[in-house]
Write a protein that holds these residues in place. Structure first.
Motif, PDB file in Angstrom:
ATOM      1  N   SER A 406       7.356  33.305 -31.249  1.00  0.00           N
ATOM      2  CA  SER A 406       7.424  32.245 -30.208  1.00  0.00           C
ATOM      3  C   SER A 406       5.691  31.695 -30.400  1.00  0.00           C
ATOM      4  CB  SER A 406       6.749  33.391 -29.089  1.00  0.00           C
ATOM      5  OG  SER A 406       7.986  34.022 -28.948  1.00  0.00           O
ATOM      6  N   ALA A 407       5.318  32.169 -31.306  1.00  0.00           N
ATOM      7  CA  ALA A 407       4.367  31.315 -31.787  1.00  0.00           C
ATOM      8  C   ALA A 407       4.226  30.390 -32.618  1.00  0.00           C
ATOM      9  CB  ALA A 407       3.329  32.525 -32.951  1.00  0.00           C
ATOM     10  N   PHE A 408       5.657  30.567 -33.898  1.00  0.00           N
ATOM     11  CA  PHE A 408       5.747  29.293 -35.044  1.00  0.00           C
ATOM     12  C   PHE A 408       6.823  28.433 -34.116  1.00  0.00           C
ATOM     13  CE2 PHE A 408       5.244  32.145 -38.592  1.00  0.00           C
ATOM     14  CZ  PHE A 408       5.071  32.054 -39.009  1.00  0.00           C
ATOM     15  N   LEU A 409       6.726  28.614 -33.152  1.00  0.00           N
ATOM     16  CA  LEU A 409       7.513  26.921 -32.290  1.00  0.00           C
ATOM     17  C   LEU A 409       6.775  26.802 -31.794  1.00  0.00           C
ATOM     18  CD1 LEU A 409      10.841  29.443 -30.097  1.00  0.00           C
ATOM     19  CD2 LEU A 409      11.298  27.155 -32.583  1.00  0.00           C
ATOM     20  N   SER A 410       5.986  27.121 -30.907  1.00  0.00           N
ATOM     21  CA  SER A 410       4.420  26.959 -29.867  1.00  0.00           C
ATOM     22  C   SER A 410       3.963  26.182 -30.864  1.00  0.00           C
ATOM     23  CB  SER A 410       3.281  28.030 -30.502  1.00  0.00           C
ATOM     24  OG  SER A 410       3.835  29.504 -29.543  1.00  0.00           O
ATOM     25  N   CYS A 411       3.626  26.421 -32.546  1.00  0.00           N
ATOM     26  CA  CYS A 411       2.774  25.411 -33.275  1.00  0.00           C
ATOM     27  C   CYS A 411       3.579  24.111 -33.563  1.00  0.00           C
ATOM     28  CB  CYS A 411       2.751  26.339 -34.382  1.00  0.00           C
ATOM     29  SG  CYS A 411       1.287  27.544 -34.429  1.00  0.00           S
ATOM     30  N   ILE A 412       4.873  24.270 -33.435  1.00  0.00           N
ATOM     31  CA  ILE A 412       5.668  23.461 -34.034  1.00  0.00           C
ATOM     32  C   ILE A 412       5.913  22.559 -32.640  1.00  0.00           C
ATOM     33  CG2 ILE A 412       7.901  22.448 -34.256  1.00  0.00           C
ATOM     34  CD1 ILE A 412       8.290  24.897 -35.688  1.00  0.00           C
ATOM     35  N   PHE A 413       5.555  22.536 -31.291  1.00  0.00           N
ATOM     36  CA  PHE A 413       6.021  21.900 -30.329  1.00  0.00           C
ATOM     37  C   PHE A 413       4.335  21.644 -29.844  1.00  0.00           C
ATOM     38  CE2 PHE A 413       9.816  25.175 -28.633  1.00  0.00           C
ATOM     39  CZ  PHE A 413      10.266  24.125 -28.676  1.00  0.00           C
ATOM     40  N   SER A 414       3.700  22.130 -30.041  1.00  0.00           N
ATOM     41  CA  SER A 414       2.200  21.587 -29.741  1.00  0.00           C
ATOM     42  C   SER A 414       2.118  20.319 -30.862  1.00  0.00           C
ATOM     43  CB  SER A 414       0.605  22.847 -29.736  1.00  0.00           C
ATOM     44  OG  SER A 414       1.551  23.789 -29.315  1.00  0.00           O
ATOM     45  N   PHE A 415       2.157  20.400 -32.047  1.00  0.00           N
ATOM     46  CA  PHE A 415       2.198  19.304 -33.042  1.00  0.00           C
ATOM     47  C   PHE A 415       3.080  18.170 -32.926  1.00  0.00           C
ATOM     48  CE2 PHE A 415       3.397  16.586 -37.097  1.00  0.00           C
ATOM     49  CZ  PHE A 415       1.770  16.594 -37.163  1.00  0.00           C
ATOM     50  N   ILE A 416       4.249  18.454 -32.020  1.00  0.00           N
ATOM     51  CA  ILE A 416       4.671  17.045 -31.707  1.00  0.00           C
ATOM     52  C   ILE A 416       4.192  16.813 -30.374  1.00  0.00           C
ATOM     53  CG2 ILE A 416       6.702  16.560 -30.819  1.00  0.00           C
ATOM     54  CD1 ILE A 416       7.901  18.813 -32.434  1.00  0.00           C
ATOM     55  N   ILE A 417       3.508  17.171 -29.791  1.00  0.00           N
ATOM     56  CA  ILE A 417       3.373  16.143 -28.518  1.00  0.00           C
ATOM     57  C   ILE A 417       2.220  15.756 -28.678  1.00  0.00           C
ATOM     58  CG2 ILE A 417       2.191  17.480 -26.173  1.00  0.00           C
ATOM     59  CD1 ILE A 417       4.366  19.736 -26.146  1.00  0.00           C
ATOM     60  N   VAL A 418       1.378  16.409 -29.527  1.00  0.00           N
ATOM     61  CA  VAL A 418      -0.202  16.213 -29.963  1.00  0.00           C
ATOM     62  C   VAL A 418      -0.241  14.869 -30.496  1.00  0.00           C
ATOM     63  CG1 VAL A 418      -1.779  16.419 -31.288  1.00  0.00           C
ATOM     64  CG2 VAL A 418      -1.150  18.166 -29.853  1.00  0.00           C
ATOM     65  N   PHE A 419       1.113  14.869 -31.471  1.00  0.00           N
ATOM     66  CA  PHE A 419       1.509  13.509 -32.507  1.00  0.00           C
ATOM     67  C   PHE A 419       2.274  12.201 -31.352  1.00  0.00           C
ATOM     68  CE2 PHE A 419       4.848  11.277 -34.944  1.00  0.00           C
ATOM     69  CZ  PHE A 419       3.462  10.399 -35.690  1.00  0.00           C
ATOM     70  N   ILE A 420       2.937  12.391 -30.536  1.00  0.00           N
ATOM     71  CA  ILE A 420       3.208  11.584 -29.146  1.00  0.00           C
ATOM     72  C   ILE A 420       2.311  11.269 -29.032  1.00  0.00           C
ATOM     73  CG2 ILE A 420       5.005  11.438 -27.585  1.00  0.00           C
ATOM     74  CD1 ILE A 420       7.154  13.343 -28.679  1.00  0.00           C
ATOM     75  N   ILE A 421       1.204  12.173 -28.069  1.00  0.00           N
ATOM     76  CA  ILE A 421       0.106  11.184 -27.583  1.00  0.00           C
ATOM     77  C   ILE A 421      -1.098  10.403 -28.439  1.00  0.00           C
ATOM     78  CG2 ILE A 421      -1.848  12.245 -26.083  1.00  0.00           C
ATOM     79  CD1 ILE A 421      -0.535  14.960 -25.248  1.00  0.00           C
ATOM     80  N   GLN A 422      -1.484  10.867 -29.417  1.00  0.00           N
ATOM     81  CA  GLN A 422      -1.918  10.375 -29.939  1.00  0.00           C
ATOM     82  C   GLN A 422      -1.367   8.751 -30.914  1.00  0.00           C
ATOM     83  OE1 GLN A 422      -2.664  13.129 -33.635  1.00  0.00           O
ATOM     84  NE2 GLN A 422      -4.415  13.512 -32.970  1.00  0.00           N
ATOM     85  N   LYS A 423       0.447   8.445 -30.726  1.00  0.00           N
ATOM     86  CA  LYS A 423       0.991   7.844 -31.264  1.00  0.00           C
ATOM     87  C   LYS A 423       0.627   6.809 -30.070  1.00  0.00           C
ATOM     88  CE  LYS A 423       1.702   8.132 -35.202  1.00  0.00           C
ATOM     89  NZ  LYS A 423       0.849   6.058 -36.370  1.00  0.00           N
ATOM     90  N   PHE A 424       0.332   7.416 -28.211  1.00  0.00           N
ATOM     91  CA  PHE A 424       0.828   6.732 -27.346  1.00  0.00           C
ATOM     92  C   PHE A 424      -0.325   7.509 -26.494  1.00  0.00           C
ATOM     93  CE2 PHE A 424       4.947   6.504 -29.485  1.00  0.00           C
ATOM     94  CZ  PHE A 424       5.771   5.030 -29.569  1.00  0.00           C
ATOM     95  N   PRO A 425      -1.122   7.163 -26.691  1.00  0.00           N
ATOM     96  CA  PRO A 425      -2.151   7.499 -25.658  1.00  0.00           C
ATOM     97  C   PRO A 425      -2.667   7.142 -24.325  1.00  0.00           C
ATOM     98  CG  PRO A 425      -3.498   6.421 -28.029  1.00  0.00           C
ATOM     99  CD  PRO A 425      -1.716   6.072 -27.186  1.00  0.00           C
ATOM    100  N   ILE A 426      -2.589   8.239 -23.532  1.00  0.00           N
ATOM    101  CA  ILE A 426      -2.609   7.945 -22.329  1.00  0.00           C
ATOM    102  C   ILE A 426      -3.697   7.595 -21.886  1.00  0.00           C
ATOM    103  CG2 ILE A 426      -2.552   9.496 -19.962  1.00  0.00           C
ATOM    104  CD1 ILE A 426      -1.605  11.925 -21.200  1.00  0.00           C
ATOM    105  N   LYS A 427      -3.308   6.119 -21.260  1.00  0.00           N
ATOM    106  CA  LYS A 427      -4.467   4.918 -20.440  1.00  0.00           C
ATOM    107  C   LYS A 427      -5.166   6.321 -19.167  1.00  0.00           C
ATOM    108  CE  LYS A 427      -5.595   0.411 -19.149  1.00  0.00           C
ATOM    109  NZ  LYS A 427      -5.568  -0.423 -19.318  1.00  0.00           N
ATOM    110  N   LEU A 428      -6.370   5.746 -18.769  1.00  0.00           N
ATOM    111  CA  LEU A 428      -6.623   6.600 -17.548  1.00  0.00           C
ATOM    112  C   LEU A 428      -6.949   5.611 -16.831  1.00  0.00           C
ATOM    113  CD1 LEU A 428      -8.965   9.035 -20.007  1.00  0.00           C
ATOM    114  CD2 LEU A 428      -6.963  10.023 -18.776  1.00  0.00           C
ATOM    115  N   ASN A 429      -6.533   5.393 -16.026  1.00  0.00           N
ATOM    116  CA  ASN A 429      -7.507   3.428 -15.098  1.00  0.00           C
ATOM    117  C   ASN A 429      -8.529   3.747 -14.182  1.00  0.00           C
ATOM    118  OD1 ASN A 429      -5.497   2.448 -16.618  1.00  0.00           O
ATOM    119  ND2 ASN A 429      -3.237   3.750 -14.590  1.00  0.00           N
ATOM    120  N   ASN A 430      -8.226   5.491 -13.730  1.00  0.00           N
ATOM    121  CA  ASN A 430      -9.552   6.295 -12.908  1.00  0.00           C
ATOM    122  C   ASN A 430     -11.202   6.399 -13.269  1.00  0.00           C
ATOM    123  OD1 ASN A 430     -11.304   8.281 -11.754  1.00  0.00           O
ATOM    124  ND2 ASN A 430      -9.551   8.077 -10.015  1.00  0.00           N
ATOM    125  N   PRO A 431     -11.815   5.750 -13.005  1.00  0.00           N
ATOM    126  CA  PRO A 431     -13.508   5.748 -13.123  1.00  0.00           C
ATOM    127  C   PRO A 431     -13.624   7.491 -13.475  1.00  0.00           C
ATOM    128  CG  PRO A 431     -13.277   4.047 -11.159  1.00  0.00           C
ATOM    129  CD  PRO A 431     -11.729   5.119 -11.549  1.00  0.00           C
TER     130      PRO A 431
END
Length: 486
Positions: A406-431
């Motif tokens: 589970s720990a190894f899978l968590s690290c892999i999925f976390s890396f993938i999710i963070v990589f995607i967010i870094q490439k496509f940042p979430i825009k914050l429209n609320n001040p």
């Protein structure tokens, strides 16, 4: 031992419940790592901007139990501001700071909340009184957009681009270089007014509620505005020319009654000529070495990672000498708004830990049920010579294998999710979220410490969740198990 591990792997992959356990742990640890990565990125961005804009890495202030930031004594409940205490033992502090090799440089500061008025239009601001020529080189995130900075001992004010825009929006009046700004300060029933020319407009790299309120002014004017007694290291000597100029001032008292008319506004008008003021101030400045009454000392370090060490060292020195001062980090110096991210992070992590604790209970119950379903198998093993240590090792191995997978899978999925967010940042429209997360985009920062912590938590879950299954397994008697009992 090798045969036990093989049996553990076989048991894991032969049970459907193993998939559920792995899925739950993987989801929880992945969520933990991603949440930490988001707040690491946010915290790192805010910290860098704040330290390079106005807090430095360390700030020295008068020791207090109250919530005092660089803006003064601020109440978290009603955001009220009270008078800030002057810093004691200024000479002793600066002398000691000069001996610390971790310190790059430092600059003193005075703070005041004031009403700024331009042509009758008003807006509140946090006024930082500084020696600007020493201040700007340390705060390298500040960029002058229009005009120029004033000099040390020169009257002037710099307003931030955000404050100027807000002033224009509120009052339909644009701030121009050279405009006269009146600073109005209330001290109980006393009101003090000082006038300053706008020398320049500057910008910070980040727009938020804290930075949008700041303007920079010469320290002498802010000190005068607050009614602080100017303390010099040497006696002030006024030359004969300055004395004659002061004596030549004429006051008109012919119309004193009109001041107390019910229909007339009371006001104070400055009649001293600029020639008198400048000559007098030049006389004062030339005869003094250093002003010693300040509210804070803002410190910059060569390495920001030395901040905690420097804070402990300064506080230890202050305690040994019985000085009523203390050193604090950038987050305390920035005030309540900068602490929101920290406390939000704590709240979210507590929520994740509650989920993990609930998961620990679910995992333990699932493993106990698995052990009870394998009563015959364990009884047979005991009858064939397997001792309690072998049974305990088998149960522990199965649990740890599940959690490590589970720990190894968590690290892999976390890396993938963070990589995607870094490439496509979430825009914050609320001040509010822009202010909270330090920008218009949410950009996580995945660190080895964050991954390591997630992996460690997963292993800890495994170490605790095998205890109850082992206890139940060791209760199984070979004879009863061979007869099919449970």
């Amino acid at each position: 031992m090798l045969n036990t591990l093989k049996l553990a792997f076989r048991n894991i992959f032969s049970r459907k419940s193993s998939f559920v356990i792995v899925l739950f742990i993987t989801f929880s640890i992945t969520m933990f790592i991603v949440v930490n990565a988001i707040f690491d990125g946010t915290d790192d961005g805010i910290k860098t901007v704040f330290m390079d804009s106005f807090t430095g890495e360390v700030v020295i202030r008068e020791k207090t139990k109250e919530n005092v930031s660089l803006f003064g004594n601020i109440s978290l409940i009603d955001e009220s501001v009270s008078k800030t205490n002057e810093l004691s033992f200024y000479h002793e502090i600066t002398s000691y700071l000069s001996t610390l090799k971790q310190i790059k440089d430092f600059v003193p500061q005075i703070s005041s909340y004031s009403i700024l008025e331009v042509d009758g239009k008003k807006s509140a601001a946090a006024v930082f009184g500084v020696d600007i020529e020493n201040y700007l080189p340390l705060m390298n995130s500040i960029s002058i957009l229009k005009g120029e900075s004033f000099k040390n001992h020169e009257k002037g004010i710099l307003v931030s681009e955000a404050w100027a825009e807000n002033f224009k929006k509120e009052n339909k009046k644009e701030i121009e270089i050279g405009s006269e700004v009146q600073l109005v300060y209330s001290d109980g029933n006393t009101f003090r007014i000082r006038a300053l020319p706008v020398k320049g407009i500057y910008s910070y790299p980040l727009r938020n509620e804290i930075l949008d309120k700041i303007v920079l002014a010469d320290s002498e004017t802010v000190r005068s505005l607050l009614g602080m007694d100017t303390t010099f290291s040497e006696d002030v000597v006024v030359d004969e020319t300055s004395t004659n100029l002061i004596d030549s001032i004429e006051f008109n008292f012919d119309d004193m009654d009109s001041l107390f008319s019910e229909d007339t506004d009371i006001f104070v008008e400055e009649t001293v000529s600029s020639e008198i003021t400048e000559t007098f101030m030049d006389s004062v400045i030339s005869s003094s070495n250093e002003v010693t009454n300040w509210h804070y000392i803002v410190i910059r370090l060569y390495n920001e990672n030395d901040a905690n060490f420097v804070i402990k060292k300064i506080n230890k020195w202050a305690k040994q000498n019985d000085y009523p001062i203390e050193a604090v980090n950038w987050r305390v110096a920035a005030g309540p708004t900068a602490q929101y991210v920290f406390w939000l992070r704590i709240i979210l992590l507590v929520g994740v830990f509650i989920i993990l604790f609930a998961g620990l209970i679910v995992i333990t119950n699932t493993l106990v049920i698995n052990v009870l379903d394998r009563t015959k198998e364990i009884g047979t093993m005991r009858a064939l010579g397997a001792n309690k240590r072998n049974i305990a090792f088998l149960c522990m191995s199965e649990t740890l294998i599940l959690t490590i997978i589970s720990a190894f899978l968590s690290c892999i999925f976390s890396f993938i999710i963070v990589f995607i967010i870094q490439k496509f940042p979430i825009k914050l429209n609320n001040p509010f979220f822009e202010q909270l997360f330090g920008g218009k985009f949410l950009i996580p920062k995945l660190t080895l410490s964050c991954i390591g912590l997630g992996f460690l938590i997963s292993v800890i879950i495994g170490l605790f969740s095998w205890i109850m299954p082992v206890i139940e397994a060791l209760k199984i008697l070979p004879i009863k198990a061979m007869k099919g009992g449970k």
